[in-house]
Scaffold this motif. Structure first.
Motif, PDB file in Angstrom:
ATOM      1  N   GLU A 236       0.847  -1.197   0.000  1.00 46.41           N
ATOM      2  CA  GLU A 236       0.000   0.000   0.000  1.00 46.41           C
ATOM      3  C   GLU A 236       0.880   1.243   0.000  1.00 46.41           C
ATOM      4  N   ARG A 237       0.459   2.268  -0.737  1.00 45.68           N
ATOM      5  CA  ARG A 237       1.207   3.528  -0.786  1.00 45.68           C
ATOM      6  C   ARG A 237       0.402   4.640  -0.129  1.00 45.68           C
ATOM      7  N   ILE A 238       1.082   5.428   0.721  1.00 50.38           N
ATOM      8  CA  ILE A 238       0.508   6.624   1.337  1.00 50.38           C
ATOM      9  C   ILE A 238       1.421   7.787   0.964  1.00 50.38           C
ATOM     10  N   GLU A 239       0.884   8.776   0.271  1.00 47.70           N
ATOM     11  CA  GLU A 239       1.713   9.858  -0.273  1.00 47.70           C
ATOM     12  C   GLU A 239       2.338  10.714   0.818  1.00 47.70           C
ATOM     13  N   HIS A 240       1.558  11.119   1.795  1.00 41.68           N
ATOM     14  CA  HIS A 240       2.102  11.943   2.880  1.00 41.68           C
ATOM     15  C   HIS A 240       1.398  11.591   4.176  1.00 41.68           C
ATOM     16  N   LEU A 241       2.169  11.511   5.230  1.00 42.57           N
ATOM     17  CA  LEU A 241       1.627  11.181   6.533  1.00 42.57           C
ATOM     18  C   LEU A 241       2.078  12.251   7.524  1.00 42.57           C
ATOM     19  N   PRO A 242       1.190  13.139   7.953  1.00 48.74           N
ATOM     20  CA  PRO A 242       1.584  14.189   8.888  1.00 48.74           C
ATOM     21  C   PRO A 242       2.002  13.605  10.228  1.00 48.74           C
ATOM     22  N   PRO A 243       2.844  14.308  10.978  1.00 49.11           N
ATOM     23  CA  PRO A 243       3.341  13.784  12.257  1.00 49.11           C
ATOM     24  C   PRO A 243       2.244  13.326  13.204  1.00 49.11           C
ATOM     25  N   ALA A 244       1.096  13.995  13.178  1.00 46.27           N
ATOM     26  CA  ALA A 244       0.012  13.621  14.083  1.00 46.27           C
ATOM     27  C   ALA A 244      -0.477  12.196  13.845  1.00 46.27           C
ATOM     28  N   GLU A 245      -0.187  11.643  12.664  1.00 50.63           N
ATOM     29  CA  GLU A 245      -0.635  10.293  12.332  1.00 50.63           C
ATOM     30  C   GLU A 245       0.471   9.250  12.407  1.00 50.63           C
ATOM     31  N   HIS A 246       1.684   9.673  12.760  1.00 52.06           N
ATOM     32  CA  HIS A 246       2.808   8.737  12.784  1.00 52.06           C
ATOM     33  C   HIS A 246       2.619   7.629  13.810  1.00 52.06           C
ATOM     34  N   ALA A 247       2.175   7.983  15.018  1.00 53.73           N
ATOM     35  CA  ALA A 247       2.055   6.980  16.080  1.00 53.73           C
ATOM     36  C   ALA A 247       1.065   5.887  15.687  1.00 53.73           C
ATOM     37  N   ALA A 248      -0.067   6.296  15.121  1.00 50.92           N
ATOM     38  CA  ALA A 248      -1.055   5.301  14.682  1.00 50.92           C
ATOM     39  C   ALA A 248      -0.501   4.443  13.559  1.00 50.92           C
ATOM     40  N   PHE A 249       0.291   5.059  12.673  1.00 47.91           N
ATOM     41  CA  PHE A 249       0.893   4.331  11.562  1.00 47.91           C
ATOM     42  C   PHE A 249       1.830   3.243  12.083  1.00 47.91           C
ATOM     43  N   TYR A 250       2.722   3.612  13.010  1.00 45.79           N
ATOM     44  CA  TYR A 250       3.638   2.622  13.563  1.00 45.79           C
ATOM     45  C   TYR A 250       2.891   1.547  14.358  1.00 45.79           C
ATOM     46  N   SER A 251       1.872   1.959  15.092  1.00 47.92           N
ATOM     47  CA  SER A 251       1.148   1.022  15.946  1.00 47.92           C
ATOM     48  C   SER A 251       0.429  -0.055  15.154  1.00 47.92           C
ATOM     49  N   ARG A 252       0.126   0.222  13.898  1.00 46.58           N
ATOM     50  CA  ARG A 252      -0.599  -0.743  13.073  1.00 46.58           C
ATOM     51  C   ARG A 252       0.330  -1.654  12.267  1.00 46.58           C
ATOM     52  N   GLN A 253       1.638  -1.603  12.570  1.00 46.55           N
ATOM     53  CA  GLN A 253       2.598  -2.477  11.897  1.00 46.55           C
ATOM     54  C   GLN A 253       3.091  -3.559  12.854  1.00 46.55           C
ATOM     55  N   ARG A 254       3.229  -4.774  12.352  1.00 44.60           N
ATOM     56  CA  ARG A 254       3.874  -5.831  13.146  1.00 44.60           C
ATOM     57  C   ARG A 254       5.356  -5.543  13.273  1.00 44.60           C
ATOM     58  N   PHE A 255       5.960  -5.075  12.190  1.00 41.73           N
ATOM     59  CA  PHE A 255       7.356  -4.649  12.171  1.00 41.73           C
ATOM     60  C   PHE A 255       7.440  -3.396  11.313  1.00 41.73           C
ATOM     61  N   THR A 256       8.447  -2.570  11.601  1.00 42.30           N
ATOM     62  CA  THR A 256       8.688  -1.415  10.739  1.00 42.30           C
ATOM     63  C   THR A 256      10.127  -1.475  10.244  1.00 42.30           C
ATOM     64  N   LEU A 257      10.357  -0.922   9.073  1.00 43.00           N
ATOM     65  CA  LEU A 257      11.683  -0.959   8.457  1.00 43.00           C
ATOM     66  C   LEU A 257      12.368   0.402   8.582  1.00 43.00           C
ATOM     67  N   ASN A 258      13.635   0.381   8.969  1.00 41.12           N
ATOM     68  CA  ASN A 258      14.459   1.592   9.007  1.00 41.12           C
ATOM     69  C   ASN A 258      15.501   1.492   7.898  1.00 41.12           C
ATOM     70  N   VAL A 259      15.547   2.513   7.032  1.00 41.15           N
ATOM     71  CA  VAL A 259      16.505   2.544   5.924  1.00 41.15           C
ATOM     72  C   VAL A 259      17.312   3.833   6.020  1.00 41.15           C
ATOM     73  N   THR A 260      18.620   3.728   5.859  1.00 45.55           N
ATOM     74  CA  THR A 260      19.533   4.832   6.123  1.00 45.55           C
ATOM     75  C   THR A 260      20.165   5.361   4.842  1.00 45.55           C
ATOM     76  N   ARG A 261      20.331   6.687   4.781  1.00 47.65           N
ATOM     77  CA  ARG A 261      20.989   7.305   3.631  1.00 47.65           C
ATOM     78  C   ARG A 261      22.426   6.814   3.517  1.00 47.65           C
ATOM     79  N   ALA A 262      22.939   6.758   2.274  1.00 46.49           N
ATOM     80  CA  ALA A 262      24.284   6.221   2.022  1.00 46.49           C
ATOM     81  C   ALA A 262      25.363   7.010   2.764  1.00 46.49           C
TER      82      ALA A 262
END
Length: 368
Positions: A236-262
Motif C-alpha cells: 500500500e502507498r501513502i503519499e504523505h503522513l503528517p506527524p500527528a498520524e505517525h504513532a497510529a501508523f507505527y502502531s498498526r505495523q507488526r514490524f517497521t523498516l528503518n533505511v539509512t541514507r548512504a
C-alpha cells in the motif's frame, strides 16, 4: 537543570514537516527546552514549499517568526540575536553561507551550528559544494552540534577545524509517540521521503519480501516516489503522513523498516528520527546496518539488522509473538531512557553552559 537560557535558532523549518526531517527534530528538541524552562525563538525563511504545507504554524513551545530575506533576518531581529545567550544556525538554511557570515559579524555571545545532516554536509564539502555551509566557516562556531557522533566528531575537529564538536542526535517526543492500541494492519511498513540512495535498500528489504510473501501486507508512506516504481499488489502507498498520524501508523505495523541514507551509513553513528519514533511506539524494528547502531539498539535484543531479503522474510514468518514483543520492549526502554526531546534538550543546555566557563569572547573572523 541549568540556568534558563535565551536561545535563537535559525533553521530550515519548524512549521512544516512536509518532505523533511528537520521539523520533527526541532519540535521534539524545542518542547524539551521549554519543559526545562528555556526560552526559544525560531526564525524560519518564508518559502513557497513549506508555507503551502504547514502543519504547525503557531507552536505553543516557542516563538516562531518568519523572514523573507537575509537583510530582514539581520536588521529586523538584530536586537534579539545580540541579546540571546546562544544563536544556533541549522543545516540547509536557505542562503546559509551568507546568513552565517552576517551573524558572525554581529559578534554574538555564542554562535553555534546544528547539523541535522552531518554526513551529507561533509560529503558536500569534500566535493566543493557549499550550498548552506562553507568549509571556512566551521572554525567560527563556538560549538558544532552534530546529528552524527562517534568518529565524525573527531573528524570535524581535526580535519575541518571545529573548535568543539558535540553529538546532538535527533530525538522523539514521547508525549506524541506511543502505541495507540490499534490492531496490526500491515506486517511490515516504511515511512520516509523518496531518496535515490535509499531506494535499493527499500527494494531489497521491503519490496522483494513483499513479492515473496504475497499473503502478507506491506505499506510505504512518504512523498516524491517516482511513478515508474513497480510496487507489488500487496504494498500500500501513502503519499504523505503528517506527524500527528505517525504513532497510529507505527502502531498498526507488526514490524517497521528503518533505511539509512548512504552518506549516513558511511559516517556511522547517525540514527534517524524514525528509529526513535518507532521504538517509542513499541513497534519492532528491522534495520539496515551502520556502525554505531549496536551501541544504541543491540542486534537481536532491540533491533533486527537485515542485510538481505531472506532475513526480513524469516523475521516476518518465523519470529513468535513473545520474541517480537521482547524486541519492541527492549528498544522502547532504551529510547525512552536516553533519546527523548527532553533528554536532548538537557544535553544541549549542558553543552552551552559548559562552553560559558568565563573565557573571554573570541573575535570571530571568517577568512576568505
Amino acid at each position: 537543570m541549568t540556568q534558563p537560557l535565551d536561545i535563537v535558532i535559525v533553521g530550515l523549518t519548524l512549521s512544516s514537516s512536509w518532505g523533511n526531517g528537520h521539523a520533527t527534530t526541532f519540535r521534539a528538541l524545542l518542547r524539551g527546552l521549554k519543559a526545562e524552562g528555556h526560552r526559544v525563538t525560531f526564525l524560519e525563511r518564508e518559502t513557497p514549499w513549506y508555507s503551502l504545507h504547514r502543519d504547525l504554524p503557531d507552536p505553543d513551545f516557542c516563538e516562531l517568526l518568519y523572514y523573507d530575506t537575509v537583510d530582514e533576518l539581520i536588521e529586523t531581529h538584530r536586537e534579539r540575536l545580540s541579546a540571546a545567550d546562544a544563536v544556533i544556525v541549522g543545516s540547509y538554511v536557505p542562503e546559509g553561507v551568507e546568513v552565517i557570515d552576517r551573524l558572525a559579524e554581529l559578534q554574538l555571545r555564542k554562535l553555534c551550528f546544528y547539523d541535522i545532516d552531518t554526513p551529507v554536509t561533509l560529503a558536500k564539502l569534500d566535493r566543493g559544494d557549499e550550498e548552506y555551509l562553507a568549509k571556512r566557516q566551521i572554525p567560527v562556531f563556538d560549538i558544532y552540534f552534530s546529528f552524527s557522533g562517534g568518529e565524525v566528531l573527531t573528524r570535524l575537529e581535526r580535519k575541518y577545524g571545529a573548535r568543539r564538536a558535540e553529538a546532538l542526535y535527533c530525538s522523539v517526543d514521547e508525549g506524541r509517540y506511543a502505541h495507540t492500541g490499534e490492531a496490526p494492519r500491515w506486517d511490515l511498513g516504511y515511512l520516509g521521503t523518496y531518496s535515490p540512495d535509499r531506494q535499493p535498500t527499500l527494494e531489497k528489504l521491503l519490496i522483494e519480501p513483499a513479492r515473496r510473501l504475497p499473503e502478507m501486507r506491506f505499506v510505504v508512506a512518504g512523498p516524491q516516489y517516482p511513478d515508474d516504481i513497480d510496487w507489488p499488489a500487496n504494498v500500500e502507498r501513502i503519499e504523505h503522513l503528517p506527524p500527528a498520524e505517525h504513532a497510529a501508523f507505527y502502531s498498526r505495523q507488526r514490524f517497521t523498516l528503518n533505511v539509512t541514507r548512504a552518506d549516513m551509513i558511511a559516517a556511522g553513528w547517525s540514527p534517524s528520527v524514525r528509529l526513535f519514533e518507532a521504538a517509542a511506539c513499541r513497534t519492532p524494528i528491522i534495520s539496515d546496518h551502520w556502525r554505531g547502531l549496536d551501541e544504541l539498539l543491540p542486534h537481536g535484543e532491540a533491533v533486527v539488522i537485515a542485510l538481505h531479503a531472506l532475513t526480513v522474510v524469516r523475521t516476518l514468518t518465523e519470529m513468535d509473538e513473545e520474541a517480537r514483543r521482547h524486541l519492541a520492549d527492549e528498544a522502547y526502554g532504551r529510547v525512552l531512557s536516553g533519546h527523548t526531546g527532553l533528554a536532548r534538550a538537557r544535553e544541549l543546555a549542558a553543552a552551552l553552559a559548559a562552553d560559558s566557563d568565563g573565557r573571554e569572547s573570541v573575535l570571530r573572523k571568517i577568512s576568505a
